[in-house]
Design an enzyme around this catalytic site. Sequence first.
Site, PDB file in Angstrom:
ATOM      1  N   ASP A 145      83.819 -94.958 -83.160  1.00  0.00           N
ATOM      2  CA  ASP A 145      84.126 -95.583 -81.872  1.00  0.00           C
ATOM      3  C   ASP A 145      83.646 -97.038 -81.814  1.00  0.00           C
ATOM      4  O   ASP A 145      83.336 -97.536 -80.743  1.00  0.00           O
ATOM      5  CB  ASP A 145      83.501 -94.766 -80.737  1.00  0.00           C
ATOM      6  CG  ASP A 145      84.113 -95.093 -79.378  1.00  0.00           C
ATOM      7  OD1 ASP A 145      85.279 -95.531 -79.348  1.00  0.00           O
ATOM      8  OD2 ASP A 145      83.435 -94.935 -78.352  1.00  0.00           O
ATOM      9  N   CYS A 199      97.436 -76.281 -75.089  1.00  0.00           N
ATOM     10  CA  CYS A 199      97.107 -76.277 -73.660  1.00  0.00           C
ATOM     11  C   CYS A 199      97.974 -75.312 -72.860  1.00  0.00           C
ATOM     12  O   CYS A 199      97.579 -74.878 -71.776  1.00  0.00           O
ATOM     13  CB  CYS A 199      97.263 -77.684 -73.082  1.00  0.00           C
ATOM     14  SG  CYS A 199      96.032 -78.868 -73.672  1.00  0.00           S
ATOM     15  N   CYS A 225      90.551 -94.217 -63.649  1.00  0.00           N
ATOM     16  CA  CYS A 225      89.583 -93.273 -64.219  1.00  0.00           C
ATOM     17  C   CYS A 225      88.164 -93.693 -63.829  1.00  0.00           C
ATOM     18  O   CYS A 225      87.753 -94.829 -64.066  1.00  0.00           O
ATOM     19  CB  CYS A 225      89.735 -93.231 -65.739  1.00  0.00           C
ATOM     20  SG  CYS A 225      88.503 -92.224 -66.573  1.00  0.00           S
ATOM     21  N   CYS A 255      87.254 -83.653 -65.946  1.00  0.00           N
ATOM     22  CA  CYS A 255      88.392 -83.109 -66.692  1.00  0.00           C
ATOM     23  C   CYS A 255      87.955 -82.409 -67.968  1.00  0.00           C
ATOM     24  O   CYS A 255      88.621 -81.483 -68.438  1.00  0.00           O
ATOM     25  CB  CYS A 255      89.421 -84.199 -66.984  1.00  0.00           C
ATOM     26  SG  CYS A 255      88.835 -85.541 -68.044  1.00  0.00           S
ATOM     27  N   CYS A 259      87.893 -77.541 -68.562  1.00  0.00           N
ATOM     28  CA  CYS A 259      88.796 -76.996 -69.590  1.00  0.00           C
ATOM     29  C   CYS A 259      88.436 -75.545 -69.922  1.00  0.00           C
ATOM     30  O   CYS A 259      87.284 -75.237 -70.258  1.00  0.00           O
ATOM     31  CB  CYS A 259      88.715 -77.843 -70.846  1.00  0.00           C
ATOM     32  SG  CYS A 259      89.768 -77.237 -72.195  1.00  0.00           S
TER      33      CYS A 259
END
Length: 389
Positions: A145, A199, A225, A255, A259
């Site tokens: 990252d 999903c 966001c 979010c 899950c």
Amino acid sequence: MPTSISDTLPRVDQTKLIAELKSRAKALGFDAFGIAAADARPDLPEKLQVALERGWHGDMDWMAETAARREAPAGLWPEARAIIMLGVNYGPDSDPLAQLGERETGNISVYARNRDYHDLIKGKLKELAGLLHRRAGAEVKVFVDTAPVMEKPLGEAAGIGWQGKHTVLVSREFGSWLFLGAIMTDMALPPDAPHAESCGSCRRCLDICPTNAFPAPFQLDARRCLAYLNIELKGAIPHEFRIAMGNRIYGCDDCLAVCPWNKFATQTREMKLQAREYLRAPALADLAQLDDPGFRALFAGSPVKRLGHARFLRNVLIALGNSQSRALAPLAEQRLTDPDPLIRGAAVWATRRLAEAEKAAALKLAFLPAERDTSVREEWNAVVPADAR
């Protein structure tokens, strides 16, 4: 003459090499391992261009500036033949959503409650990449990252998970809680099968988003966001998102946490990623009083430190304004004279949310005439709807 870079490398038993790499990766603390061909995702340039054209990257200008390198591994390193994708489980020991109701505490994203994962994972990647170089003579580059690498779609191509509708990589074993790192090499390695999107019809991650940041499944508009707004955004938090921000002072896990695949997730085995007790639910009253040295000391080694004192206090003051606790109003009032206009502006909003109407009006009369910053003057003159107080 050799026809490719890999032809100049020593002949090695790739099956044994990969088995050794996997074994060493596990010993180093990696929980997921997969290999993708460097050209495994020819669809990425178009996807990236669409996002940029629609402005979903907000003021993260570096995304557009590095687009040519970001859209494909070859743009970053033309010699790349294969990419080893690795994941570290950072699963929490409790539900991050539970703390959102504790209005007088600050909610810090799970990934930032201890050591900065960039530093932790990069060292492990370098060690594993060094093993590949020693065994096969391959050239290697490591990324976590910190460069224009699209780790999530590459992780999907390497078979360690799939990009969910919230755009985050999802794993059958670790849910949404995987840090990703990449080792690029000029050695051609046999790729793993890509992971199928799993999903189904579920849309919990889309429906829970407090700011409707997903234009459609698998698409994210960063400008809406909360994680972008309270981490990446340099200026004031837009008024339309402040109440939705609640007590989230760094990031947003909604979010991810909702899950259903998280039911298979386990707590991280990496001690340096387990939450420090004092960062689980720090009191807003304490955070609002931090000076710059105190902020740096509290968040030493944490990703939160990169925010800087001013943006951190901006977030704390927004959370303070959402606390519904008039007892905290004096802490917001104390920041009305802060030297930084970003902090003063957030303090004005928090004060007008918490103070009695008469007190807020008196403070406006006292401070507005002397205020020279346009944005702070606008905060004083903004109208907060009665049903939002």
